[in-house]
Design an enzyme around this catalytic site. Structure first.
Site, PDB file in Angstrom:
ATOM      1  N   GLU A 186       0.819  -1.212   0.000  1.00  0.00           N
ATOM      2  CA  GLU A 186       0.000   0.000   0.000  1.00  0.00           C
ATOM      3  C   GLU A 186       0.859   1.272   0.000  1.00  0.00           C
ATOM      4  OE1 GLU A 186      -2.658  -0.547   3.348  1.00  0.00           O
ATOM      5  OE2 GLU A 186      -4.058  -1.690   2.129  1.00  0.00           O
ATOM      6  N   GLU A 258      -7.144  -7.578  -1.228  1.00  0.00           N
ATOM      7  CA  GLU A 258      -7.808  -7.483   0.077  1.00  0.00           C
ATOM      8  C   GLU A 258      -9.269  -7.082  -0.104  1.00  0.00           C
ATOM      9  OE1 GLU A 258      -5.863  -5.112   3.020  1.00  0.00           O
ATOM     10  OE2 GLU A 258      -3.904  -6.058   2.726  1.00  0.00           O
TER      11      GLU A 258
END
Length: 829
Positions: A186, A258
């Site tokens: 991320e 995710e």
């Protein structure tokens, strides 16, 4: 002798060649194109779920993985936890629940694929985002930027993990289960907020080059790296919904690393619940819009044992409302509803990854997608309205699609699955008292005071400094606690107000050996001030400040620079006349940890002096250790410690750290506790929260005690360190078992299955209700509707005394005058 030696050598060579041939035969090739991962030459849809090995125990892994496979998953995904594996420089931990090779071998043994997310920054609501605090001690260190100190340590650890897994033949090309590897995590989310854009860009490109240099033989991915995507990596999506997201390059597949099945829990927050209908809606939308690989985060959340919870203020439970709950039990209907979807998607796999596709929009928010291959077609109909049903026509047949749902038609004719219609059972898990031991209130406790006296002066510290230091770098995060101690001369007796500025998360102030004040910060506001009245005496006075953390920052741009402790202060004494004694630059003595930690009281070694033989113990006394013994509950059901009555501290069972506890912290009242509707986008932050439970209740009351921590047939020891002062008399142990089970929307023709079979031997004791049109109450507390005597008798005959049963819903069940054809059945395990 020489002939025998040569024969043995020849035999060894033959065996080696046979082993190599077998390995080559079992190796798996992994490539990709714009539509899918290509595994052994075949385009594949991959359904994956996150299970983090340190958040469970090795003994739990086979069962968790087995349930994931039976739930329709192809792969297990996990982060790699750097600070768990290397708690101190070049001192490695690969034992117990950090045995990463064993974890991947269990995945391999189950015949599943694996996704390796090295990071090594992981976020993950894990202490410091997985980065070791000792990195801060290295000169010139800048976390996650282009600098030699960080990149050297990151490459050293990444290479260590890769080589360890290579040595065990865990990568697909070696015959192992790992089909994808991830580097960084991320980073795209924070790049815009970093102070040096060029350094950030150079760093992320270095990461990709370093990863590819490892030669693991499988593709590398980077999640949430939508801008400045390095070559030779696949960028992927994270979030509650990823159907409208597409990768930057046109030659790579659409991967969702995710899909958040719920949300993590903080001490001041209620429990988040994301409905099975909404998750299924998101998954179906993703594959409707050309998705190829989807991973549930989490499929089993588990437990933040020890000091692993990050945040700060993340609870010990990391349940995440996942399909497998914190203890490894199947959470229904989420597990079953998704399992049904997985089966339908797999039946359509070849057409989805090879077929031509077309979209037809029926106005705003309603879309029909058709995939066609060799004369066969599959269809999706999505309705993104959250307040109305919609109609869509395919080949002359009109289909009604409920609000906020997707209908899946494997032949473009009949609806095989709709995300809003749950056919799986609902299971209500209940806590049951320990039937082996006596009642919890009869646990016999002994106690021991935390040895504070050595810390009540500024002598015998680890070192001294004429300034107030930052806690993380000073203690290297080896303990939640850091002592700041100083002394000063004062003429005569006087009253003052002690004022301490701190970045928390909790502080205790002692003046001349007596507790003068304590305070914790509210979540999110970690700069706060302790103000407490104190009394000084004539001569030398001692001030001891104990700073405590509750997990370190784990996310955000430059998160590692967020300080903890009483860094810089100021620390002042102010009298009634406004005169000030500023102690900020006094000579401060430092010591990390508590005496009980250094003595390892939690191990209950021989020779410790426990008190309480007369049956009395002090309660509501801060800095106190408690001990009791109990018998392990019988059976295989999950065990939990009920720590109601305690305040704040840490719990151990037989020396195993269950994690931090804080049952005195009551979760906030939030509007989302009073409204739940699966329709509409799910959120975990900001306005519009819904489906919360636990407002105005202890943030966490029950703490997982894995069965492997317990000894059957002999006494088990629970040790508590009560930091803030609580009452252990209410502490007890329970099992977690299936209670009521229900099927809530069975339509005619459905096979209705009820099951108590989470654990062997648990059977259906009664059928409580079989009715049409139930609209009031919930599973375990239905208020009934139009009763069906025929349905009740059929289920009672088929189910009572059985671990599971299946009954087909037929016309014979219809109740006289019942308007609804939807059947609800409730039974008790």
């Amino acid at each position: 002798m020489a002939t025998t030696t040569m024969a043995r050598a020849s035999l060894a060579l033959v065996l080696l060649l046979i082993t190599a041939a077998v390995g080559a035969a079992n190796c798996t090739t992994v490539a990709y194109n714009d539509r899918a991962l290509v595994i052994d030459g075949q385009r594949r849809i991959v359904l994956s779920g996150s299970i983090h090995y340190p958040r469970s125990t090795p003994e739990m892994w086979p069962d968790l993985i087995k349930k994931a496979k039976e739930g329709g998953l192809d792969a297990i995904e996990t982060y790699v936890f750097w600070n768990g594996h290397e708690p101190r420089p070049r001192q490695y931990n690969f034992a117990g629940n950090y045995d990463i090779v064993r974890f991947f071998k269990e995945i391999q043994n189950a015949g599943m694929y694996a996704i390796l997310r090295i990071g090594p920054y992981i976020c993950g609501e894990w202490n410091y985002g997985g980065l070791p605090a000792w990195l801060r001690d290295i000169p010139g260190m800048q976390f996650r930027m282009h600098n030699q100190p960080f990149e050297h340590e990151m490459e050293t650890f990444t290479t260590l993990i890769v080589n360890k897994l290579k040595d065990a033949n865990m990568f697909a090309g070696q015959g192992g289960p790992i089909i994808l590897s991830q580097i960084e995590n991320e980073y795209g989310n924070i790049m815009a907020n970093l102070t040096d854009a060029q350094s950030a860009s150079e760093y992320i490109h270095w990461c990709a080059a370093m990863a590819n240099k490892q030669n693991v033989g499988v593709p590398w991915i980077m999640c949430q790296q939508d801008a400045d995507v390095p070559p030779n990596v696949i960028n992927t999506c994270n979030g509650f919904y990823c159907h409208d997201w597409f990768p930057k390059r046109t030659d790579i597949p659409k991967i969702w690393t995710e899909n958040w099945t719920g949300w993590f829990k903080a001490w001041d927050k209620p429990d988040f619940h994301r409905s099975a209908q909404d998750i299924a809606f998101a998954v179906a939308m993703f594959f409707q819009k050309r998705g190829s690989l989807q991973n549930y985060y989490m499929y089993h959340g588990g437990t933040n044992f020890g000091r692993t919870a990050g945040g700060p203020y993340i609870t010990t439970s990391y349940d995440y409302d996942a399909p497998l709950d914190e203890y490894g039990n199947i959470r229904e209907p989420k597990y079953g509803h998704l399992k049904d979807l997985h089966a339908v998607l797999k039946s359509m796999e070849k057409i989805l990854v090879h077929g031509d596709f077309s979209d037809i929009n029926y106005g705003r928010n309603v879309t029909v997608t058709k995939y066609t291959l060799d004369g066969s077609s599959v269809c999706f109909i999505s309705n993104q309205f959250d307040d109305r049903d919609a109609n869509a026509t395919i080949d002359g047949t009109t289909h009604v699609v409920p609000a906020w749902s997707v209908s899946v038609l494997p032949d473009c004719k009949a609806v095989a699955y709709n995300t809003a219609k749950i056919k799986a059972q609902t299971s209500v898990m209940v806590k049951k008292p320990n039937t082996v031991e006596q009642e919890p209130e009869n646990l016999k406790w002994s106690w021991m005071p935390e040895h504070l006296k050595p810390f009540m002066t500024d002598e015998k510290g680890s070192f001294r400094k004429n300034e107030l230091l930052e806690q993380i770098t000073t203690s290297t995060d080896q303990s939640d606690y850091l002592w700041y101690r100083t002394s000063f001369e004062h003429k005569g007796e006087a009253k003052y107000k002690l004022s301490v500025n701190t970045t928390g998360h909790q502080i205790y102030a002692f003046v001349n050996g007596k507790l003068a004040g304590r305070q914790h910060s509210p979540n999110g506001a970690f700069i706060f001030q302790l103000e407490s009245p104190v009394k000084l005496h004539d001569g030398k006075n001692y001030l001891s400040l104990l700073s405590a953390t509750m997990g370190l920052k784990n996310y955000g741009a430059l998160f590692e620079l967020m300080p903890a402790g009483i860094v810089g202060g100021p620390v002042k004494l102010v009298d009634n006349n406004g005169s000030t004694i500023d102690l900020s630059n006094s000579s401060w003595s430092y010591k990390a940890g508590l005496a009980g930690e250094h003595r390892q009281i939690h191990l209950d070694k021989p020779g410790y002096k426990w008190h309480g033989d007369n049956g009395t113990i002090p309660i509501n006394r801060a800095f106190t250790w408690y001990k009791a013994t109990f018998q392990a509950p019988a059976g295989e059901e999950a065990v939990v410690a009920d720590l109601m009555g305690l305040n704040k501290g840490v719990a151990w069972v037989n020396g195993n750290n269950l994690g931090r506890y804080w049952p005195s912290y009551v979760a906030a009242e939030m509007g989302g506790c009073h409204h739940c509707d699966y329709r509409g986008a799910f959120k975990a932050e900001g306005d519009g929260l819904k489906c919360l439970t636990g407002c105005n209740e202890p943030a966490q009351r029950f703490y997982h005690v894995p069965r492997v921590f317990l000894r059957a047939g002999e006494p088990n020891t629970v040790v508590l360190f009560e930091e803030a002062g609580g009452d252990p008399s209410r502490v007890g142990f329970h099992t977690v078992a299936v209670g009521p089970v229900c099927v809530e929307a069975a339509e005619k023709g459905d096979n209705v299955t009820l099951s108590c079979g989470q654990h062997k031997g648990r059977t259906i004791s009664s059928v409580d209700l079989a009715s049409y049109g139930v609209t009031r109450g919930q599973c375990g507390a239905y208020q009934g509707g139009c009763e069906s005597k025929a349905a009740y008798e059929a289920f009672a005959e088929a189910c009572v005394g059985k671990e599971s049963c299946t009954v087909q819903h037929t016309d014979a069940f219809s109740g006289a005058g019942c308007q609804s054809g939807v059947l609800t059945v409730q039974a008790t395990c």
